[in-house]
Enzyme design. Structure first.
Site, PDB file in Angstrom:
ATOM      1  N   THR A 203      19.339  49.151  50.048  1.00 58.51           N
ATOM      2  CA  THR A 203      19.762  49.665  48.889  1.00 58.51           C
ATOM      3  C   THR A 203      18.990  48.901  47.709  1.00 58.51           C
ATOM      4  O   THR A 203      18.933  48.010  47.490  1.00 58.51           O
ATOM      5  CB  THR A 203      21.334  49.245  48.532  1.00 58.51           C
ATOM      6  OG1 THR A 203      21.691  49.866  49.467  1.00 58.51           O
ATOM      7  CG2 THR A 203      22.002  49.540  47.084  1.00 58.51           C
TER       8      THR A 203
ATOM      9  N   ALA B 269      21.028  53.697  52.144  1.00 61.21           N
ATOM     10  CA  ALA B 269      22.354  54.382  52.041  1.00 61.21           C
ATOM     11  C   ALA B 269      22.463  55.350  50.885  1.00 61.21           C
ATOM     12  O   ALA B 269      22.318  55.099  49.902  1.00 61.21           O
ATOM     13  CB  ALA B 269      23.633  53.313  51.873  1.00 61.21           C
TER      14      ALA B 269
ATOM     15  N   GLY C  25      17.927  39.043  60.021  1.00 60.39           N
ATOM     16  CA  GLY C  25      17.244  37.488  60.237  1.00 60.39           C
ATOM     17  C   GLY C  25      16.189  37.511  61.221  1.00 60.39           C
ATOM     18  O   GLY C  25      15.812  36.329  61.577  1.00 60.39           O
TER      19      GLY C  25
ATOM     20  N   ARG D  93      24.968  52.996  62.673  1.00 56.93           N
ATOM     21  CA  ARG D  93      24.823  51.627  62.537  1.00 56.93           C
ATOM     22  C   ARG D  93      26.117  50.999  62.374  1.00 56.93           C
ATOM     23  O   ARG D  93      26.986  51.446  62.008  1.00 56.93           O
ATOM     24  CB  ARG D  93      24.022  51.607  61.071  1.00 56.93           C
ATOM     25  CG  ARG D  93      23.457  50.140  60.864  1.00 56.93           C
ATOM     26  CD  ARG D  93      22.823  50.017  59.671  1.00 56.93           C
ATOM     27  NE  ARG D  93      21.734  48.951  59.861  1.00 56.93           N
ATOM     28  CZ  ARG D  93      21.567  48.458  58.446  1.00 56.93           C
ATOM     29  NH1 ARG D  93      21.932  48.257  57.387  1.00 56.93           N
ATOM     30  NH2 ARG D  93      20.454  47.407  58.610  1.00 56.93           N
TER      31      ARG D  93
ATOM     32  N   TYR E 177      31.686  49.285  54.407  1.00 51.71           N
ATOM     33  CA  TYR E 177      32.003  50.391  53.580  1.00 51.71           C
ATOM     34  C   TYR E 177      33.043  51.164  54.201  1.00 51.71           C
ATOM     35  O   TYR E 177      33.510  50.964  55.296  1.00 51.71           O
ATOM     36  CB  TYR E 177      30.507  51.057  53.525  1.00 51.71           C
ATOM     37  CG  TYR E 177      29.642  50.253  52.753  1.00 51.71           C
ATOM     38  CD1 TYR E 177      29.937  49.832  51.616  1.00 51.71           C
ATOM     39  CD2 TYR E 177      28.581  49.756  53.295  1.00 51.71           C
ATOM     40  CE1 TYR E 177      28.925  48.895  50.747  1.00 51.71           C
ATOM     41  CE2 TYR E 177      27.527  49.204  52.439  1.00 51.71           C
ATOM     42  CZ  TYR E 177      28.135  48.431  51.279  1.00 51.71           C
ATOM     43  OH  TYR E 177      27.281  47.765  50.724  1.00 51.71           O
TER      44      TYR E 177
ATOM     45  N   PRO F 172      17.229  50.412  56.224  1.00 51.59           N
ATOM     46  CA  PRO F 172      17.731  51.075  55.033  1.00 51.59           C
ATOM     47  C   PRO F 172      18.048  49.798  54.123  1.00 51.59           C
ATOM     48  O   PRO F 172      18.869  48.848  54.260  1.00 51.59           O
ATOM     49  CB  PRO F 172      19.093  51.520  55.449  1.00 51.59           C
ATOM     50  CG  PRO F 172      19.460  50.970  56.941  1.00 51.59           C
ATOM     51  CD  PRO F 172      18.208  50.424  57.381  1.00 51.59           C
TER      52      PRO F 172
ATOM     53  N   GLY G 273      13.925  44.088  56.519  1.00 53.03           N
ATOM     54  CA  GLY G 273      14.339  44.382  55.187  1.00 53.03           C
ATOM     55  C   GLY G 273      13.845  43.688  54.024  1.00 53.03           C
ATOM     56  O   GLY G 273      12.654  44.083  53.508  1.00 53.03           O
TER      57      GLY G 273
ATOM     58  N   GLY H  42      28.001  52.629  59.562  1.00 49.78           N
ATOM     59  CA  GLY H  42      29.220  52.324  59.916  1.00 49.78           C
ATOM     60  C   GLY H  42      29.417  50.780  59.792  1.00 49.78           C
ATOM     61  O   GLY H  42      30.266  50.303  60.706  1.00 49.78           O
ATOM     62  N   ALA H  43      28.569  50.185  59.081  1.00 46.57           N
ATOM     63  CA  ALA H  43      28.660  48.677  58.777  1.00 46.57           C
ATOM     64  C   ALA H  43      28.912  48.084  57.286  1.00 46.57           C
ATOM     65  O   ALA H  43      29.244  48.995  56.501  1.00 46.57           O
ATOM     66  CB  ALA H  43      27.410  48.206  59.527  1.00 46.57           C
TER      67      ALA H  43
END
Length: 384
Positions: free
Chosen positions: A45, A77, A319, A247, A200, A43, A340, A196-197
């Site tokens: 942004t 998100a 990473g 997450r 936020y 995901p 990502g 959940g990371a």
């Protein structure tokens, strides 16, 4: 910010990766979802909506470019509450118009044979009064100053100090997550992921560096985890557990986050999530801070530690390059790996990994906000 960017260096067109991808390209069933490979689009942004946080044709093209037969995309998100915005231009799922916009994206991915989950999100204190519908203060578990910035119509600005969420606020947010899941289901998503990371709202309640409440949502680990578990239960009631992921970011520091005992906290969270029978647990390695790597060469540790506790599928992010992605699956510490930055700059990333092709370098300046540049104009691989 929610940008689970992965990879530790820019790879340009004159470099190739000599590696084996036996495990990365084995099929796997993730809950109710059959996948033909284990390369997941994280995901990310990108802040490309224009008005009303409504997904648009540009986003449909972006996701369609990166879709593969039997491949999993976790969409960016997405706001479940009008008071949850953390970044101007981020999409929502709190009204029917937004859901209709997401249908275009879902259909574009499905037309390529891909699978797509929607990440449900509330920014919590990571916000600004200019992003609030009534100009009020953002919500958070406790009123604790933190040194962060958010993107508003005026550009990047320091966050506004939040107010403490009441129990009534919390109950309304749980209901918003349920409603967001209902709209995601109506839009045709294959599943949803609870964010959940990354500092936020859910993460803010989990970690004692941001949660100093003394009621039923603060204090002990059990109480701090209550919101995450209530929201998980709410979205599972809509999709079924086998179409829901969660997450987490153990020891993550983005958003001024920290906890006095992260091992105990996230071990408890993993144990409790076992009770649902989820499609997966999505774990961000602590070597990534937002969209930057903390230090090069660090081994992935979070997935390894939680593998001994969580009984279902694990997606590891943060990473990774193609060669060490293969390694973590080979070791059994994760079942799938999310990329990502490389998915941003390589719409055909899956093909490039599978065939050991060189990767496009990414342009960090176009990650967040803007137009088609740095979004849908990265080239596909060509032999010409």
């Amino acid at each position: 910010m929610e940008n689970s960017v992965n990879g530790i260096s820019d790879l340009t067109g004159d470099k190739s990766l000599a590696l084996s991808q036996n495990k990365l390209f084995n099929p796997i069933k993730v809950g109710a979802t059959e996948l033909s490979h284990r390369v997941v689009m994280a995901p990310l942004t990108r802040m490309r909506t224009v008005t009303g946080s409504i997904p648009n044709d540009l986003m449909a093209e972006y996701y369609s470019q990166r879709a593969t037969e039997g491949g999993l995309i976790i969409a960016e998100a997405t706001l479940v509450s009008t008071n949850g915005q953390g970044y101007y231009g981020a999409p929502g799922i709190y009204n029917d118009t937004q859901a209709e916009g997401w249908k275009k994206v879902v259909n574009a991915v499905h037309n390529k044979g891909g699978k797509i989950f929607l990440q449900l999100w509330h920014g919590g204190r990571q916000s600004h009064v200019d992003l609030q519908p009534d100009g009020g203060l953002p919500l958070g578990p406790s009123v604790i100053p933190h040194d962060d910035v958010v993107y508003t119509p005026k550009g990047w600005v320091p966050v506004t100090l939040n107010r403490e969420a009441t129990v009534a606020d919390i109950k309304a947010i749980v209901a918003d997550f349920r409603s967001g899941a209902e709209r995601a289901l109506a839009a045709g998503f294959d599943g949803v992921e609870l964010h959940g990371a990354n500092g936020y709202l859910i993460d803010q309640f989990l970690q004692d560096g941001s949660n100093q409440r003394t009621d039923e949502y603060g204090g002990t680990i059990e109480k701090r985890a209550r919101l995450l578990l209530e929201v998980t239960e709410a979205i599972v009631s809509v999709f079924g557990a086998d179409r829901v992921g969660v997450r987490v970011g153990p020891s993550g520091t983005f958003g001024s986050m920290h906890d006095s005992d992260p091992v105990a906290l996230f071990s408890y969270v993993a144990e409790q999530l076992n009770k649902f029978g989820l499609a997966y647990l999505h774990i961000i390695e602590p070597r990534i801070n937002g969209s930057y790597e903390v230090a090069e060469g660090l081994e992935p540790v979070a997935s390894k530690n939680l593998r001994a506790i969580f009984k279902g599928n694990i997606i590891s992010a943060g990473g990774f390059q193609p060669d060490n992605a293969e390694d973590i699956i080979e070791k059994g510490d994760a079942d799938l790996v999310a990329f990502g930055r490389y998915f941003i700059s390589n719409p055909d990333l899956v093909k490039r990994i599978k065939e050991n092709l060189p990767l496009n370098a990414y342009d960090r300046d176009t990650f967040y906000g803007g137009d088609a540049r740095g979004y849908i104009d990265y080239p596909f691989y060509s032999n010409n």
